[in-house]
Scaffold this active site. Structure first.
Site, PDB file in Angstrom:
ATOM      1  N   LYS A 113       0.821  -1.212   0.000  1.00 12.58           N
ATOM      2  CA  LYS A 113       0.000   0.000   0.000  1.00 12.58           C
ATOM      3  C   LYS A 113       0.859   1.268   0.000  1.00 12.58           C
ATOM      4  O   LYS A 113       0.407   2.327  -0.407  1.00 12.58           O
ATOM      5  CB  LYS A 113      -0.984  -0.044   1.154  1.00 12.58           C
ATOM      6  CG  LYS A 113      -2.000  -1.168   0.915  1.00 12.58           C
ATOM      7  CD  LYS A 113      -3.165  -1.144   1.840  1.00 12.58           C
ATOM      8  CE  LYS A 113      -4.227  -2.144   1.381  1.00 12.58           C
ATOM      9  NZ  LYS A 113      -3.775  -3.545   1.436  1.00 12.58           N
TER      10      LYS A 113
HETATM   11  C1  LIG Z   1      -4.415  -4.635   0.791  1.00 12.84           C
HETATM   12  C2  LIG Z   1      -3.621  -5.881   0.658  1.00 12.84           C
HETATM   13  C3  LIG Z   1      -3.957  -6.877  -0.291  1.00 12.84           C
HETATM   14  C4  LIG Z   1      -5.178  -6.781  -1.187  1.00 12.84           C
HETATM   15  O1  LIG Z   1      -5.046  -5.783  -2.163  1.00 12.84           O
HETATM   16  P1  LIG Z   1      -6.316  -5.292  -3.009  1.00 12.84           P
HETATM   17  O2  LIG Z   1      -5.839  -4.155  -3.821  1.00 12.84           O
HETATM   18  O3  LIG Z   1      -7.336  -4.879  -1.977  1.00 12.84           O
HETATM   19  O4  LIG Z   1      -6.790  -6.426  -3.819  1.00 12.84           O
HETATM   20  C5  LIG Z   1      -3.119  -7.980  -0.395  1.00 12.84           C
HETATM   21  N1  LIG Z   1      -2.047  -8.133   0.406  1.00 12.84           N
HETATM   22  C6  LIG Z   1      -1.698  -7.211   1.332  1.00 12.84           C
HETATM   23  C7  LIG Z   1      -0.510  -7.449   2.187  1.00 12.84           C
HETATM   24  C8  LIG Z   1      -2.469  -6.036   1.486  1.00 12.84           C
HETATM   25  O5  LIG Z   1      -2.111  -5.145   2.418  1.00 12.84           O
END
Ligand SMILES: *Cc1c(COP(=O)(O)O)cnc(C)c1O
Length: 496
Positions: A113
Site C-alpha cells: 500500500k
Molecule cells: C491490501 C492488501 C492486499 C489486497 O489488495 P487489493 O488491492 O485490496 O486487492 C493484499 N495483500 C496485502 C498485504 C495487502 O495489504
C-alpha cells in the site's frame, strides 16, 4: 483526458476533481474516459529510466490536467531512497527462470500500500489546489491494519493535510498496532475503537455524511477526504509498477519486446489486480491476469461462474488483508467490459446492495474468461506454500504472497501454460511473523519479538528496519473510545 463515473457515463470530470472527491456523488467510481497508449518506443525508453521517471511517464498520460512540474514534484517527493529501502523502489526477485516475484514492500510500512499511499498526499494536495484552493484536507481512515499505517506514513507532515486513523481495539496484529500507536508527525491522530472493523468503517462513513460536522469544519476551512482504495489517486500509482516491471524485464533481457507475461495478484478489494488490467490496456503485453484469493473466495467463484454472491461465511485467515467479501474495484472492470454501460452497472450493484448477489451477462463473462484465471487456497495450503517455497528456493514469502504462489502452481497444473510470470508480492514476511514462523516449522510463543528473533535465525533473513524501529519508539496514542465518540475525537483533533 477526462474521467467518467461508472454509474453515470454523462458525468465528465478532470483527474484533479476525481482525486479530490474520491467517490462520485451518485456512488459511482471514476474511470478514465479513454485509455492512453504506450508505444513500443516509449516502453523501450523506460528501460533506462529510474522508477520515478517511469512514474512520470505514466502519470503524464493519465493526469493530463496536471502540469509536468506538478507531476515531477509528486513523483520525486514519493519515490526516493528516503522513503524506500531500495533504489529500484520495487524489486524483482527471480525464483526460477521465468518466474519472478515483484516485491512491492520496500516502503516505510513494508506492505504494497506504500506504493500508492506515499504519492497520494501529493496527488491530493495538487488536485485540491486546482479544485478547492486554500482548503485544509483532513483525511479520515478506518483500518483493519495495513492501510492505516501506510496512510499515516504517507500523510505525516505533508503541508495542508492532517490524518485521523481509527482501528478496532482487538482487530489488528500486535505489530500493526505498534506501528500505528508509535506514529510520528505533527498532523496525525490514531485512536482505537471498542468494536470491530465494521464499527470503525461505519463510524467514519457517518462522519463523512454528517452535515453538522461538515459545517463546523468548513468554518475552519477544512474539507474531509478519504484515502481508501476506490480513489483514482490510489489506483493510478499501482499501474506504474506493472509498466515499470515490464521495462525492468526487458532491461534484464528476461523477455523480448512484445512477449506476453502472466501477472498473479493476491486479491482483496480488486485494486491491485485492476491496476494490472489497466497496464494491459495501456499496451503492456499480458497473457493472463491470475486472481488469487484466500478462503474468502467470492472472487474465485465470480470469475469462474459469473455470479457474485457475498451471502457466505466470512473467514478470519492468516492473510487478513484479503479477508474481504465486497471487492469494490470490480465495478470499474465491469464498467469497461460492459462497454461503459452505466445502466447495467447500476442494476448489478443495486442488486449487490439489496440482495447481496448479481449475475453478469454472457458476453461480459466471456471477456472475463479471456482475461482472467482465478483460484483460492486455505490457511493450511498457504502455510505449506511458504514452507515449500523456502525449502526449494530459499525465499521467504509472506502469507498473502503465498496465496498467490499457490494459486499460480494450481494454474500451471490446470493449464500447462509456460508463459513467463510475475507474482505480485504485497507484504514483507515479518509483518505476519507468527504465521510465517509457524509455516517454516517454528513453535510460536506469545512474545512477538521472540518469534521474530527465532524466524531470523531459522531462515537467515532479517526483519526490515522500519519494523525493528517500532520496538524502541514511544507509544504516542493510547486512547480507546466507544464508537459513538468518533465524531468528537475528530472535531477535537481538528480544533473544530
Ligand atoms: C491490501 C492488501 C492486499 C489486497 O489488495 P487489493 O488491492 O485490496 O486487492 C493484499 N495483500 C496485502 C498485504 C495487502 O495489504
Amino acid at each position: 483526458m477526462n474521467y467518467r463515473s461508472t454509474r453515470n457515463s454523462a458525468l465528465k470530470v478532470t483527474s484533479a476533481h476525481a482525486i479530490t472527491k474520491g467517490l462520485s456523488d451518485e456512488g459511482g467510481l471514476y474511470v478514465p474516459e479513454s485509455i492512453p497508449q504506450l508505444s513500443k518506443d516509449e516502453i523501450l525508453a523506460m528501460c533506462d529510466m529510474s522508477y520515478a521517471d517511469r512514474a512520470f511517464e505514466v502519470f503524464s498520460r493519465l493526469l493530463t490536467d496536471f502540469t509536468p512540474d506538478e507531476i515531477r514534484h509528486c513523483v520525486n517527493s514519493a519515490y526516493n531512497d528516503k522513503n524506500f529501502d531500495s533504489d529500484n523502489i520495487a524489486e524483482l526477485a527471480k525464483l526460477i527462470p521465468g518466474t519472478y516475484v515483484l516485491e512491492l514492500w520496500h516502503g516505510p510500512t513494508c506492505a504494497f500500500k506504500d506504493m500508492a499511499l506515499q504519492i497520494l498526499p501529493y496527488l491530493l494536495t495538487t488536485s485540491a489546489k486546482k479544485t478547492v484552493d486554500g482548503k485544509q484536507i483532513a483525511i479520515l481512515v478506518a483500518t483493519s491494519g495495513d492501510t492505516g499505517k501506510a496512510a499515516l506514513e504517507g500523510f505525516k507532515d505533508v503541508d495542508g493535510t492532517s490524518i485521523s486513523v481509527f482501528y478496532p481495539e482487538d482487530g489488528v496484529s500486535q505489530m500493526q498496532k505498534r506501528q500505528m500507536t508509535t506514529q510520528e508527525g505533527k498532523n496525525v491522530n490514531v485512536c482505537a475503537v471498542k468494536g470491530n472493523f465494521d464499527d470503525c468503517q461505519n463510524g467514519v462513513k457517518a462522519i463523512f455524511t454528517d452535515k453538522t460536522i461538515a459545517d463546523r469544519l468548513a468554518k475552519n476551512n477544512i474539507l474531509l477526504s478519504s484515502a481508501n482504495s476506490i480513489n483514482w489517486g490510489r489506483l493510478a500509482p499501482q499501474i506504474v509498477y506493472y509498466v515499470s516491471t515490464y521495462a525492468e524485464l526487458l532491461k534484464n533481457k528476461e523477455i523480448e519486446f512484445g512477449e506476453k507475461i502472466n501477472i498473479v495478484v493476491p486479491t482483496g478489494n480488486f485494486g491491485n489486480i485492476l491496476a494490472a488490467y489497466y497496464a494491459k490496456l495501456m499496451g503492456i503485453p499480458v497473457n493472463k491476469l491470475i486472481c488469487a484469493s484466500n478462503s474468502n473466495n467470492v472472487l474465485t467463484d465470480f470469475i469462474n461462474t459469473g455470479v457474485y454472491d457475498r451471502n457466505r461465511k466470512f473467514y478470519t485467515t492468516v492473510s487478513p488483508s484479503m479477508d474481504i467479501l465486497i471487492s469494490s474495484n470490480l465495478e470499474r472492470l465491469l464498467y469497461h467490459l460492459s462497454g461503459e454501460n452505466d445502466a447495467v452497472i447500476n442494476e448489478w450493484f443495486g442488486k449487490l446492495k439489496t440482495e447481496g448477489r448479481y449475475e453478469i451477462s454472457a458476453d461480459v463473462k466471456a471477456k472475463i474468461d479471456d482475461l482472467f484465471w482465478a483460484g483460492c487456497c486455505n490457511d493450511d495450503e498457504t502455510k505449506a506454500e511458504i514452507k515449500s517455497t523456502f525449502e526449494s528456493y530459499n525465499y521467504l514469502l509472506d502469507t498473502h504472497t503465498a496465496v498467490a504462489a499457490k494459486v499460480y502452481e494450481d494454474y500451471k497444473k490446470a493449464t500447462g501454460d509456460q508463459t513467463k510470470t510475475v507474482i505480485a508480492s504485497t507484504a514483507n514476511p515479518y509483518k505476519f511473523s507468527g504465521a510465517v514462523y509457524e509455516a517454516v516449522g517454528g513453535t510460536v510463543s506469545g512474545d512477538e519479538w521472540q518469534n521474530i528473533a527465532e524466524l531470523e535465525v531459522k531462515t537467515g533473513t532479517k526483519m526490515p528496519a522500519p519494523l525493528a524501529a517500532t520496538k524502541d519508539k514511544a507509544i504516542r496514542f493510547t486512547g480507546t473510545v466507544e464508537k459513538q465518540k468518533m465524531p468528537e475525537v475528530v472535531c477535537k483533533f481538528l480544533n473544530s
